[in-house]
Design a protein around this motif. Structure first.
Motif, PDB file in Angstrom:
ATOM      1  N   VAL A  24      29.705  32.354  42.121  1.00  0.00           N
ATOM      2  CA  VAL A  24      30.622  33.423  42.475  1.00  0.00           C
ATOM      3  C   VAL A  24      29.898  34.760  42.375  1.00  0.00           C
ATOM      4  N   GLY A  25      29.993  35.550  43.421  1.00  0.00           N
ATOM      5  CA  GLY A  25      29.389  36.876  43.418  1.00  0.00           C
ATOM      6  C   GLY A  25      30.434  37.930  43.074  1.00  0.00           C
ATOM      7  N   ILE A  26      30.115  38.748  42.098  1.00  0.00           N
ATOM      8  CA  ILE A  26      31.066  39.773  41.658  1.00  0.00           C
ATOM      9  C   ILE A  26      30.392  41.141  41.628  1.00  0.00           C
ATOM     10  N   TYR A  27      31.078  42.128  42.173  1.00  0.00           N
ATOM     11  CA  TYR A  27      30.588  43.506  42.090  1.00  0.00           C
ATOM     12  C   TYR A  27      31.619  44.325  41.336  1.00  0.00           C
ATOM     13  N   SER A  28      31.142  45.091  40.366  1.00  0.00           N
ATOM     14  CA  SER A  28      32.057  45.946  39.609  1.00  0.00           C
ATOM     15  C   SER A  28      31.614  47.388  39.718  1.00  0.00           C
ATOM     16  N   CYS A  29      32.594  48.257  39.947  1.00  0.00           N
ATOM     17  CA  CYS A  29      32.287  49.672  39.935  1.00  0.00           C
ATOM     18  C   CYS A  29      32.007  50.082  38.499  1.00  0.00           C
ATOM     19  N   GLY A  30      30.806  50.495  38.263  1.00  0.00           N
ATOM     20  CA  GLY A  30      30.393  50.851  36.910  1.00  0.00           C
ATOM     21  C   GLY A  30      30.623  52.318  36.632  1.00  0.00           C
ATOM     22  N   PRO A  31      30.075  52.786  35.532  1.00  0.00           N
ATOM     23  CA  PRO A  31      30.351  54.148  35.106  1.00  0.00           C
ATOM     24  C   PRO A  31      29.493  55.191  35.814  1.00  0.00           C
ATOM     25  N   ILE A  50      36.087  39.135  31.239  1.00  0.00           N
ATOM     26  CA  ILE A  50      36.979  37.998  31.034  1.00  0.00           C
ATOM     27  C   ILE A  50      36.962  37.083  32.260  1.00  0.00           C
ATOM     28  N   ILE A  51      36.968  37.685  33.439  1.00  0.00           N
ATOM     29  CA  ILE A  51      36.931  36.893  34.665  1.00  0.00           C
ATOM     30  C   ILE A  51      35.653  36.048  34.705  1.00  0.00           C
ATOM     31  N   LYS A  52      34.550  36.686  34.386  1.00  0.00           N
ATOM     32  CA  LYS A  52      33.271  35.964  34.372  1.00  0.00           C
ATOM     33  C   LYS A  52      33.281  34.825  33.366  1.00  0.00           C
ATOM     34  N   ARG A  53      33.753  35.150  32.175  1.00  0.00           N
ATOM     35  CA  ARG A  53      33.763  34.139  31.121  1.00  0.00           C
ATOM     36  C   ARG A  53      34.644  32.958  31.508  1.00  0.00           C
ATOM     37  N   TYR A  54      35.788  33.286  32.108  1.00  0.00           N
ATOM     38  CA  TYR A  54      36.687  32.186  32.459  1.00  0.00           C
ATOM     39  C   TYR A  54      36.122  31.350  33.609  1.00  0.00           C
ATOM     40  N   LEU A  55      35.600  32.018  34.616  1.00  0.00           N
ATOM     41  CA  LEU A  55      35.030  31.271  35.742  1.00  0.00           C
ATOM     42  C   LEU A  55      33.857  30.411  35.261  1.00  0.00           C
ATOM     43  N   ASN A  56      33.124  30.962  34.331  1.00  0.00           N
ATOM     44  CA  ASN A  56      32.037  30.215  33.701  1.00  0.00           C
ATOM     45  C   ASN A  56      32.552  28.939  33.045  1.00  0.00           C
ATOM     46  N   HIS A  64      26.573  38.687  38.852  1.00  0.00           N
ATOM     47  CA  HIS A  64      27.382  39.892  38.654  1.00  0.00           C
ATOM     48  C   HIS A  64      26.544  41.153  38.800  1.00  0.00           C
ATOM     49  N   VAL A  65      27.012  42.038  39.651  1.00  0.00           N
ATOM     50  CA  VAL A  65      26.337  43.320  39.875  1.00  0.00           C
ATOM     51  C   VAL A  65      27.245  44.432  39.382  1.00  0.00           C
ATOM     52  N   LEU A  66      26.697  45.293  38.544  1.00  0.00           N
ATOM     53  CA  LEU A  66      27.465  46.457  38.084  1.00  0.00           C
ATOM     54  C   LEU A  66      26.583  47.682  38.254  1.00  0.00           C
ATOM     55  N   ASN A  67      27.110  48.681  38.958  1.00  0.00           N
ATOM     56  CA  ASN A  67      26.260  49.820  39.300  1.00  0.00           C
ATOM     57  C   ASN A  67      26.386  50.970  38.314  1.00  0.00           C
ATOM     58  N   PHE A  68      25.386  51.789  38.288  1.00  0.00           N
ATOM     59  CA  PHE A  68      25.466  53.061  37.576  1.00  0.00           C
ATOM     60  C   PHE A  68      25.433  54.173  38.608  1.00  0.00           C
ATOM     61  N   ARG A 107      29.605  40.629  28.096  1.00  0.00           N
ATOM     62  CA  ARG A 107      28.366  39.994  28.551  1.00  0.00           C
ATOM     63  C   ARG A 107      27.705  40.829  29.634  1.00  0.00           C
ATOM     64  N   ARG A 108      26.420  40.792  29.635  1.00  0.00           N
ATOM     65  CA  ARG A 108      25.678  41.632  30.576  1.00  0.00           C
ATOM     66  C   ARG A 108      25.798  41.142  32.010  1.00  0.00           C
ATOM     67  N   ALA A 109      25.708  42.097  32.913  1.00  0.00           N
ATOM     68  CA  ALA A 109      25.657  41.752  34.332  1.00  0.00           C
ATOM     69  C   ALA A 109      24.256  41.225  34.633  1.00  0.00           C
ATOM     70  N   ASP A 110      24.095  40.686  35.820  1.00  0.00           N
ATOM     71  CA  ASP A 110      22.769  40.177  36.179  1.00  0.00           C
ATOM     72  C   ASP A 110      21.869  41.297  36.663  1.00  0.00           C
ATOM     73  N   ILE A 111      22.491  42.315  37.204  1.00  0.00           N
ATOM     74  CA  ILE A 111      21.676  43.424  37.686  1.00  0.00           C
ATOM     75  C   ILE A 111      22.493  44.717  37.641  1.00  0.00           C
ATOM     76  N   TYR A 112      21.804  45.798  37.317  1.00  0.00           N
ATOM     77  CA  TYR A 112      22.461  47.102  37.196  1.00  0.00           C
ATOM     78  C   TYR A 112      21.796  48.115  38.120  1.00  0.00           C
ATOM     79  N   PRO A 113      22.132  48.091  39.390  1.00  0.00           N
ATOM     80  CA  PRO A 113      21.486  49.022  40.306  1.00  0.00           C
ATOM     81  C   PRO A 113      21.951  50.460  40.079  1.00  0.00           C
ATOM     82  N   LYS A 114      21.027  51.373  40.310  1.00  0.00           N
ATOM     83  CA  LYS A 114      21.385  52.792  40.206  1.00  0.00           C
ATOM     84  C   LYS A 114      21.442  53.406  41.596  1.00  0.00           C
ATOM     85  N   ALA A 115      22.364  54.312  41.765  1.00  0.00           N
ATOM     86  CA  ALA A 115      22.523  54.973  43.065  1.00  0.00           C
ATOM     87  C   ALA A 115      21.216  55.625  43.507  1.00  0.00           C
TER      88      ALA A 115
END
Length: 475
Positions: A24-31, A50-56, A64-68, A107-115
């Motif tokens: 499952v690919g997940i993108y979250s709007c980060g801070p 929680i979604i990640k943990r449950y799907l796991n 999981h991708v979460l951006n800065f 839990r950490r995302a797999d990658i934290y891209p920066k703008a």
RNA sequence: GGCGGCAUAGCCAAGUGGUAAGGCCGAGGACUGCAAAUCCUUUAUUCCCCAGUUCAAAUCUGGGUGCCGCCUCCA
């Protein structure tokens, strides 16, 4: 029976069908990394956690991708105030972000891209949109042509005409339509800027998520998360950009979490009525904060107050007490034989009901209630006056323990972190004192026994005299 | 003005057609040398109001009232 997820796009709960069989690919709007994050932000990070943990738990692998967001007006303003570079500011609060999310057991995302590391991709996307006539440059700026995208408004259920009628958007002569939003913005004197076909400038806010999500997850991916307030305009614009470019739907499930309120009003940095997670962590443990946040459904607003946190603390404590009790019993010698008194069945039943609750759009409030019900049943057995610890019962208690650890620990993340002291010198020393006290009590020297108890309490060790012997724990 | 959401015990909160989960507080009890801690029992004839559909509604439909959010940076 499968997982159902409420999709903002359709406004309904939908059966969850991932694009790939098992991943499952997940993108979250980060801070935006210009400050410490507050409890409201924490919710937006815990919900995908929680979604990640449950799907796991349900057997899916997650990417999981979460951006800065490390470039925007707020970043520039704050950097100027603090007289640091934008990069220094970003680094400082990215570090803080990790400290705080780690503390919260997220839990950490797999990658934290920066703008700022994806400017090129953004320029690319803008060029494509211009080529397709979805965007136009005006002076040094580039705008998205909202009317050209027929489905504009489909995510937030807004109609273009209504938006225009009630719009509070400042009228600008350079836009064809006041609702057209910025893709690229000419930079002012002294602002950070990048070379582009339209001159020196910087990206608009919405474009980064379109670029980073599709870069790491592909132009079709499963889940996109964020706070409700991002639905419009941020996510609406993201949909417009991404889909105008790709020519098809990009995100399958849009998941939006509700707000945290203070006295019934939304908490936000702009209203300056917020509490940072750091402040709250000084008063409450991470697992209490998590428990508090997930004790309501993720889409409902939550009112934040100390009394609510206290209530959460006690409610969680009830679960934890029973787990402690079970663990203590498992360390004791048992008499042979005996049945499990239905404990294995209880464990299974709990797991089934927990799954049903979580399958239904991650109903953590119900899931917690299921755990409480289990705990009640266990208490009835374990605290019974005629209770005798048998081998059979221990087998059952083992099941209870592992179920509990799996559901409350792995999935919900509300079990306290293991004490560092374990295995050290501390434990045996306390054990020794507890034994000495027991001897003293046998001899009815209560004065000394109480002194030991009180002194230990002052040191943070709580002694409990129970029918099954003395239990203790670090507070 | 447009759009979306919510209204369940003192408080928090699940529950989308079958007769009100769970937690906190309160009250009572158990345990204890005393404590602390813990555990148990108990707490809504009723789900904002009105009308309707139905054998049956907190749950569906229509109307009303109240609250919140978005439409501007925001998780």
């Amino acid at each position: 029976m499968g997982i159902k997820i409420y999709n903002t796009l359709s406004g309904e709960k939908e059966d969850f069908k991932p694009i790939k069989e098992n991943e499952v690919g997940i993108y979250s709007c980060g801070p935006t990394v210009y400050d410490y994050f507050h409890i409201g932000n924490a919710r937006a990070f815990i919900v995908p956690d929680i979604i990640k943990r449950y799907l796991n738990y349900r057997g899916y692998k997650i990417f999981h991708v979460l951006n800065f967001t490390d470039i925007d007006d707020k970043m520039i303003k704050r950097a100027n105030q603090e007289e640091v570079t934008i990069e220094q500011l970003a680094n400082r609060f990215i570090k803080a972000y990790f400290e705080d999310t780690d503390a919260l057991n997220i839990r950490r995302a797999d990658i934290y891209p920066k703008a700022t590391e994806h400017i090129e991709g953004m320029i690319d996307l803008v060029e494509k949109l211009i080529a397709k006539d979805y965007a136009y440059s005006s002076g040094g700026d580039v705008y998205f042509r909202v009317e050209k995208f027929d489905e504009y408004g489909k995510l937030s259920k807004q109609h273009l005409e209504d938006l225009e009628a009630g719009n509070r958007v400042e009228v600008s002569g350079v836009k064809e339509n006041p609702l057209d939003f910025t893709l690229w913005k000419e930079s002012k004197e002294g602002e950070p800027s990048w070379e582009s076909p339209w001159g020196l400038g910087r990206p608009g806010w919405h474009i980064e998520c379109s670029v980073m999500s599709t870069k790491y997850l592909g132009d079709r991916f499963d889940i996109h998360t964020g706070g409700v307030d991002l639905t419009f305009p941020h996510h609406e614009n993201e949909v417009a950009q991404s889909e105008a470019c790709c020519g098809h739907q990009v995100v399958n499930y849009w998941v939006h979490n509700g707000y945290i309120n203070i006295d019934g009003e939304k908490m936000s940095k702009s209203l300056d009525n917020f509490f940072t997670i750091r402040e709250i962590l000084e008063k409450y443990k991470a697992e209490v904060i998590r428990f508090f946040l997930i004790s309501k459904h993720y889409r409902s607003p939550i009112n934040f107050s100390d009394s609510e946190l206290d209530s959460a603390k006690k409610s969680l404590g009830r679960l934890l007490n029973t787990l402690d009790k079970v663990e203590n019993l498992l360390d004791l010698d048992a008499v042979e034989g005996g049945g499990d008194k239905g404990l294995k069945g209880l464990a299974q039943e709990t797991e089934v009901e927990f799954k049903e609750a979580m399958d239904d759009d991650f109903n953590t409030a119900l899931a917690i209630a299921v755990l409480h019900t289990m705990v009640k049943e266990v208490n009835l057995i374990v605290n019974n006056k005629e209770f005798i610890l048998t081998e059979g019962l221990k087998e059952g208690l083992k099941e209870i323990k592992s179920t509990f650890e799996s559901l409350a620990g792995d999935v919900l993340g509300i079990l306290p972190k293991q004490e560092e002291a374990k295995g050290g010198l501390i434990d045996p020393l306390i054990e020794l004192l507890v034994e000495v006290r027991s001897e003293v009590r046998k001899n009815k020297n209560y004065e000394l026994a109480d002194k030991i108890r009180d002194e230990l309490k002052n040191l943070g060790v709580q002694i409990k005299d129970t029918p099954q012997g003395v239990e203790w724990k670090l507070k």
